[in-house]
Every structure is written in structure tokens, then in C-alpha cells.
Design a protein around this motif. Structure first.
Motif, PDB file in Angstrom:
ATOM      1  N   THR A 165       0.066 -13.631  40.400  1.00 14.16           N
ATOM      2  CA  THR A 165      -0.178 -13.795  38.960  1.00 14.16           C
ATOM      3  C   THR A 165       1.142 -13.584  38.225  1.00 14.16           C
ATOM      4  OG1 THR A 165      -2.392 -12.892  39.287  1.00 14.16           O
ATOM      5  CG2 THR A 165      -1.571 -12.925  37.021  1.00 14.16           C
ATOM      6  N   GLU A 166       1.612 -14.623  37.599  1.00 11.19           N
ATOM      7  CA  GLU A 166       2.925 -14.520  36.944  1.00 11.19           C
ATOM      8  C   GLU A 166       2.762 -14.194  35.462  1.00 11.19           C
ATOM      9  OE1 GLU A 166       7.068 -17.017  36.325  1.00 11.19           O
ATOM     10  OE2 GLU A 166       5.402 -17.979  37.385  1.00 11.19           O
ATOM     11  N   VAL A 167       3.571 -13.267  34.976  1.00 11.58           N
ATOM     12  CA  VAL A 167       3.575 -13.008  33.531  1.00 11.58           C
ATOM     13  C   VAL A 167       4.499 -14.032  32.882  1.00 11.58           C
ATOM     14  CG1 VAL A 167       4.259 -11.387  31.722  1.00 11.58           C
ATOM     15  CG2 VAL A 167       3.012 -10.572  33.733  1.00 11.58           C
ATOM     16  N   LEU A 168       3.955 -14.782  31.937  1.00  9.25           N
ATOM     17  CA  LEU A 168       4.734 -15.826  31.283  1.00  9.25           C
ATOM     18  C   LEU A 168       5.423 -15.287  30.032  1.00  9.25           C
ATOM     19  CD1 LEU A 168       2.056 -18.639  31.700  1.00  9.25           C
ATOM     20  CD2 LEU A 168       4.015 -18.155  33.177  1.00  9.25           C
ATOM     21  N   ASP A 169       4.762 -14.351  29.349  1.00  9.41           N
ATOM     22  CA  ASP A 169       5.398 -13.737  28.172  1.00  9.41           C
ATOM     23  C   ASP A 169       4.637 -12.477  27.748  1.00  9.41           C
ATOM     24  OD1 ASP A 169       7.316 -13.380  26.263  1.00  9.41           O
ATOM     25  OD2 ASP A 169       7.041 -15.337  25.327  1.00  9.41           O
ATOM     26  N   ILE A 170       5.290 -11.737  26.875  1.00 10.90           N
ATOM     27  CA  ILE A 170       4.659 -10.530  26.316  1.00 10.90           C
ATOM     28  C   ILE A 170       4.107 -10.922  24.954  1.00 10.90           C
ATOM     29  CG2 ILE A 170       5.094  -8.155  25.527  1.00 10.90           C
ATOM     30  CD1 ILE A 170       7.496  -8.203  27.586  1.00 10.90           C
ATOM     31  N   GLN A 171       2.875 -10.504  24.677  1.00  8.24           N
ATOM     32  CA  GLN A 171       2.286 -10.867  23.391  1.00  8.24           C
ATOM     33  C   GLN A 171       2.445  -9.711  22.393  1.00  8.24           C
ATOM     34  OE1 GLN A 171      -1.992 -11.853  23.014  1.00  8.24           O
ATOM     35  NE2 GLN A 171      -1.196 -13.945  22.885  1.00  8.24           N
ATOM     36  N   MET A 172       2.802 -10.058  21.170  1.00  8.66           N
ATOM     37  CA  MET A 172       3.013  -9.015  20.152  1.00  8.66           C
ATOM     38  C   MET A 172       2.428  -9.438  18.812  1.00  8.66           C
ATOM     39  SD  MET A 172       6.957  -8.151  20.776  1.00  8.66           S
ATOM     40  CE  MET A 172       7.602  -8.507  22.372  1.00  8.66           C
ATOM     41  N   GLU A 173       2.034  -8.437  18.028  1.00 11.57           N
ATOM     42  CA  GLU A 173       1.625  -8.693  16.638  1.00 11.57           C
ATOM     43  C   GLU A 173       2.277  -7.638  15.766  1.00 11.57           C
ATOM     44  OE1 GLU A 173      -2.668  -8.674  16.345  1.00 11.57           O
ATOM     45  OE2 GLU A 173      -2.754 -10.309  17.824  1.00 11.57           O
ATOM     46  N   HIS A 174       2.960  -8.061  14.737  1.00 12.43           N
ATOM     47  CA  HIS A 174       3.624  -7.139  13.794  1.00 12.43           C
ATOM     48  C   HIS A 174       4.382  -6.022  14.508  1.00 12.43           C
ATOM     49  CE1 HIS A 174       1.141  -9.228  10.987  1.00 12.43           C
ATOM     50  NE2 HIS A 174       0.042  -8.789  11.561  1.00 12.43           N
ATOM     51  N   ASN A 175       5.270  -6.406  15.414  1.00 16.48           N
ATOM     52  CA  ASN A 175       6.100  -5.423  16.116  1.00 16.48           C
ATOM     53  C   ASN A 175       5.315  -4.430  16.978  1.00 16.48           C
ATOM     54  OD1 ASN A 175       8.650  -6.273  15.773  1.00 16.48           O
ATOM     55  ND2 ASN A 175       9.352  -4.464  14.621  1.00 16.48           N
ATOM     56  N   ARG A 176       4.124  -4.829  17.414  1.00 17.52           N
ATOM     57  CA  ARG A 176       3.334  -4.000  18.342  1.00 17.52           C
ATOM     58  C   ARG A 176       2.933  -4.881  19.512  1.00 17.52           C
ATOM     59  NH1 ARG A 176       0.360   0.371  15.568  1.00 17.52           N
ATOM     60  NH2 ARG A 176      -0.790   0.649  17.487  1.00 17.52           N
ATOM     61  N   VAL A 177       3.053  -4.326  20.719  1.00 21.16           N
ATOM     62  CA  VAL A 177       2.638  -5.060  21.907  1.00 21.16           C
ATOM     63  C   VAL A 177       1.112  -5.119  21.960  1.00 21.16           C
ATOM     64  CG1 VAL A 177       2.503  -4.772  24.415  1.00 21.16           C
ATOM     65  CG2 VAL A 177       4.697  -4.538  23.258  1.00 21.16           C
ATOM     66  N   THR A 178       0.575  -6.306  22.323  1.00 27.37           N
ATOM     67  CA  THR A 178      -0.891  -6.407  22.459  1.00 27.37           C
ATOM     68  C   THR A 178      -1.318  -6.827  23.868  1.00 27.37           C
ATOM     69  OG1 THR A 178      -0.787  -8.659  21.617  1.00 27.37           O
ATOM     70  CG2 THR A 178      -1.325  -6.930  20.013  1.00 27.37           C
ATOM     71  N   GLY A 179      -0.359  -7.219  24.696  1.00 29.26           N
ATOM     72  CA  GLY A 179      -0.727  -7.605  26.059  1.00 29.26           C
ATOM     73  C   GLY A 179       0.274  -8.563  26.667  1.00 29.26           C
ATOM     74  N   VAL A 180      -0.149  -9.204  27.767  1.00 25.00           N
ATOM     75  CA  VAL A 180       0.730 -10.180  28.422  1.00 25.00           C
ATOM     76  C   VAL A 180      -0.025 -11.477  28.669  1.00 25.00           C
ATOM     77  CG1 VAL A 180       2.322  -8.557  29.533  1.00 25.00           C
ATOM     78  CG2 VAL A 180       0.214  -9.177  30.707  1.00 25.00           C
ATOM     79  N   VAL A 181       0.713 -12.566  28.569  1.00 23.36           N
ATOM     80  CA  VAL A 181       0.146 -13.878  28.877  1.00 23.36           C
ATOM     81  C   VAL A 181       0.515 -14.166  30.322  1.00 23.36           C
ATOM     82  CG1 VAL A 181       0.129 -16.320  28.217  1.00 23.36           C
ATOM     83  CG2 VAL A 181       0.729 -14.565  26.520  1.00 23.36           C
ATOM     84  N   THR A 182      -0.491 -14.415  31.168  1.00 19.63           N
ATOM     85  CA  THR A 182      -0.192 -14.659  32.586  1.00 19.63           C
ATOM     86  C   THR A 182      -0.638 -16.059  33.002  1.00 19.63           C
ATOM     87  OG1 THR A 182      -2.251 -14.052  33.734  1.00 19.63           O
ATOM     88  CG2 THR A 182      -0.877 -12.229  32.950  1.00 19.63           C
TER      89      THR A 182
END
Ligand SMILES: Cc1cc2nc3c(=O)[nH]c(=O)nc-3n(C[C@H](O)[C@H](O)[C@H](O)COP(=O)(O)OP(=O)(O)OC[C@H]3O[C@@H](n4cnc5c(N)ncnc54)[C@H](O)[C@@H]3O)c2cc1C
Length: 374
Positions: A177-194
Motif C-alpha cells: 500500500t503506497e502513500v501518495l500524499d499527506i492530507q491536510m486541512e488548515h495546517n492540520r494533518v487529517t490523514g494519508v491518501v494511499t
């Protein structure tokens, strides 16, 4: 896939697996996301030396971390065997750092001096004294520093034991499972897109070894890791040739259980090509036979290569982002990631629990004149 975790760790090498072990043991719900298999890259290739004194020529803040890490191996080895059934092959008989000239021996004495001032034990052996202990070592060796508390492990077993221990404590391991990017909202991490979908988590740790550059850009555009390829080989001998690893300026012969001798390693920066070349085998065997002539009669076993994760600033990026909430990095351990794995896992767990400050990252980045600028 749409799951929620306390912490998502990108990369299932020894660093990601160690962090997962420490965090899971503290009761956190952890996901380890690995594009291949657990311990399939640098952590599979490593010789497993725990060479604190053998590796550090000069003092820096990582030396203190490395010796703390080395002290953790005995307890960890017992704990991991009990919990997972995996034997990490921990040997604490020391390492010899050898010298082939009087000049090299003098340099060893200088290094021993500052290390002794930090409280670390070492003994200088003449060539003759070394051959009394290791009779098969060549006459060309004029002396050696003996570091009794250095040692070695079977690197991929340690990485798997960390991951297995984390899983027993409730972590989920996502292989392939590859992580494609890190997801963020308003300078807060919310998860990863895999590659398999979204994984939600308000804390994400980048531990993706030589492939970390794309993810590290969130810290600073100048940050990145690159591969430094190392080729190794192993031979077998029923005749005992050596009891303790010998080390000479990045080159080593490591006696493993069952009469195996691991010999390495080449240093080839900026390539992801893991082919092993004939001239590298020639170089490694000639150098090894120069130290241990009896290796001529050893039986060929195998050869392999791995990619050491070096950071653009020659120091591991270990810490939390000063502005983006929930973003952490622990990568770039170059040639000492096996040695540094226990302390890196514990340090990151402490950092996430705010028992630890960003002091290591701060001091390392200050030393390198780095600053955070997005
Ligand atoms: C030849 C050689 C000899 C060595 N000898 C020693 C030694 O004797 N002692 C010592 O202490 N150290 C040694 N090292 C260094 C040590 O192996 C490394 O420092 C350590 O393994 C780094 O661990 P890591 O978890 O950061 O990297 P890796 O083990 O490379 O793991 C990173 C993982 O992240 C995964 N990944 C990357 N990108 C993504 C993504 N986007 N999504 C999901 N997964 C991703 C990769 O597939 C990989 O499995 C050696 C290394 C080599 C190559």
C-alpha cells in the motif's frame, strides 16, 4: 478503505516498525503503511552492526543517542523474543576497529581518547595481541581498537520483530500500500491518501527511508533523502575464522551464526539500481581476504544490495513540524538506522506524547545551519 487511527506511519522499514512498536505498546491505535513488504528495503540489506564506537570518529549529538540506543538492545532482544518468538540474533561481544598502518593506529588512539572521556570503554591491541585472540587475522594488521560494548543483530529479524510486536499490541500493518500524499486541512494533518484509499489520522509520521523527499517537502523544500547503495556478500566456512566483527573505515567482516560471514559494503550515492556488480564482489573479496586470508577457502553463499537513506543535510530528520499540527518526520538514518532504531522509536513516541521536546531536531538542524522555512 476508510479507517481512523491515532497515528499513521509511512514506511515499514526498521524505523517505522520501531516507532509502531513503542506507540502500540503505549496503547495507541497505529497504522503502518508500506508500499512493499515489511523490512524489504535498507532494513533487509543491513549487516546489523551496532557500531557506536566503531562508527563515530567525532562527537556529535547523535553519538549520545546511539549509545543510549545500544544499551536498549539487550532488554529489547529478550522482550521481543518473548512477545513475538523472533530471535533478533543479538551478539554483544564487541567490535574490532583495525589499523593497517602506524598512522591509522594513531588515529584510532585519538578517537579512543575522546570516546573514553565520555565514559565509553575501549582497549588498544597491538597486531600480535589481536592475533592472540583472532589467530586468522593477517600480519598486515598493525593494531586494533577493541570496543567491548559494540555488537550486532540480524537486521531484518529485528525489523520484523518490531512490526510483529506492534501488530500483537493492536497495530494494523498495510503492506503493498503506497502513500501518495499527506492530507491536510488548515495546517492540520487529517490523514494519508494511499493507493488503496484514504487512511484518517490526525498524526502522521514520515519514515519512508530513501523515498522520503516528496513527503518531506511539507517541512522545507531543501529537505530530502537520497539513496546510497551498498552491496554486500556472504560466504560460509565450517572452519571458525573470526569471532567478533572487524571494521575498517566503513568496510567490515561480520561473523554471523552458523559459520556465515557477511562482508560489506560498497558506497554508491544517488542510484536506486540494486544490481550487484562483479567488480564490487572483486573489491569486497580482495579487501576481506587481505584482512582474513582464510576466507579464500570459504564457500560462496550470496550477494545483495540495499539503499541507505541519507538526508540532504547528513543528519536524520527526527522531530515534529513547527507549524503543521500532527506532522512528524523520522528518516535519513543513513548507515546507522539499525543501531538507532530503538532510540528513534522511543524518542518519537515520547515526542508524540509531549514528554520530549523537539530538541534533537533543533540541535541537529542548528548544527547544520538549517532553518524551517515553508
Ligand atoms: C548495505 C547496507 C548496510 C547497512 N549496514 C548497517 C549496519 O551494519 N548497522 C546499522 O545500524 N545500519 C546499517 N545500514 C543502514 C540501515 O539499514 C538503515 O539506516 C535503516 O535500515 C533505515 O531504515 P528505514 O526504515 O528508514 O528505511 P527502509 O528500511 O528503507 O524502510 C523505508 C520503507 O518505506 C517504504 N516506503 C517508501 N515510500 C513509501 C510510500 N510512499 N508509501 C509506503 N511505503 C513507503 C519503503 O518501501 C521501505 O520499506 C545499512 C544499510 C545498507 C544499505
Amino acid at each position: 478503505m476508510s479507517k481512523i487511527y491515532d497515528i499513521a506511519i509511512i514506511g515499514g522499514g526498521i524505523i517505522g516498525s520501531s516507532i509502531a512498536h513503542f506507540l502500540s505498546e503505549r496503547g495507541y491505535k497505529v497504522a503502518v503503511i508500506e508500499k512493499g513488504r515489511i523490512a524489504s528495503e535498507a532494513s533487509k540489506a543491513a549487516a546489523g552492526l551496532l557500531g557506536v564506537q566503531a562508527e563515530w570518529d567525532e562527537y556529535d549529538p547523535l553519538f549520545d543517542m546511539a549509545r543510549k540506543s545500544r544499551r536498549m538492545f539487550k532488554g529489547l532482544s529478550e522482550k521481543l523474543r518473548e512477545k513475538t518468538g523472533i530471535d533478533i540474533g543479538y551478539e554483544e561481544k564487541g567490535i574490532y576497529r583495525i589499523a593497517k598502518s602506524d598512522e591509522a593506529a594513531e588515529k584510532l588512539l585519538q578517537i579512543m581518547k575522546w570516546q573514553q572521556q565520555t565514559g565509553e570503554e575501549s582497549h588498544f591491541l597491538s597486531g600480535a595481541a589481536l592475533r592472540e585472540k583472532e589467530p586468522n587475522v593477517s600480519q598486515s594488521i598493525v593494531g586494533a581498537a577493541y570496543y567491548p560494548t559494540d555488537g550486532h543483530v540480524i537486521a531484518p529479524e529485528l525489523a520484523r520483530a518490531f512490526a510483529h510486536s506492534a501488530a500483537i499490541s493492536g497495530a494494523e500493518i498495510y503492506e503493498q500500500t503506497e502513500v501518495l500524499d499527506i492530507q491536510m486541512e488548515h495546517n492540520r494533518v487529517t490523514g494519508v491518501v494511499t493507493s488503496e484509499g484514504m487512511i484518517s489520522s490526525d498524526k502522521v509520521i514520515i519514515a519512508s527511508g530513501a523515498w522520503s523527499t516528496k513527503l518531506l517537502r511539507h517541512f522545507d523544500k531543501s529537505w530530502g533523502t537520497y539513496p546510497v547503495k551498498g552491496e554486500l556478500l556472504s560466504v560460509k566456512s565450517y572452519k571458525p575464522l573470526l569471532t567478533i566483527p572487524v571494521f575498517e573505515d566503513g568496510f567490515y567482516i561480520v561473523p554471523k551464526r552458523g559459520g556465515r560471514y557477511v562482508i560489506g559494503a560498497t558506497v554508491k550515492p544517488h542510484t536506486y539500481n540494486k544490481a550487484v556488480y562483479a567488480e564490487s564482489i572483486q573489491y569486497l573479496m580482495e579487501r576481506a581476504i587481505g584482512i582474513l586470508p582464510g576466507l579464500k577457502e570459504a564457500e560462496w553463499e550470496t550477494a545483495w544490495a540495499g539503499l541507505r537513506p541519507q538526508s540532504q543535510h547528513s543528519v536524520p530528520y527526527m522531530g515534529k513540524h513547527p507549524d503543521i499540527q500532527g506532522l512528524y518526520s523520522c528518516t535519513g538514518h543513513y548507515r546507522n538506522g539499525i543501531l538507532l532504531s530503538p532510540i528513534s522509536g522511543e524518542y518519537m513516541a515520547d515526542l508524540l506524547e509531549e514528554k520530549q521536546t523537539n530538541s534533537l531536531l533543533d540541535s541537529l538542524t542548528r548544527r547544520e545551519g538549517l532553518a524551517f522555512k515553508n
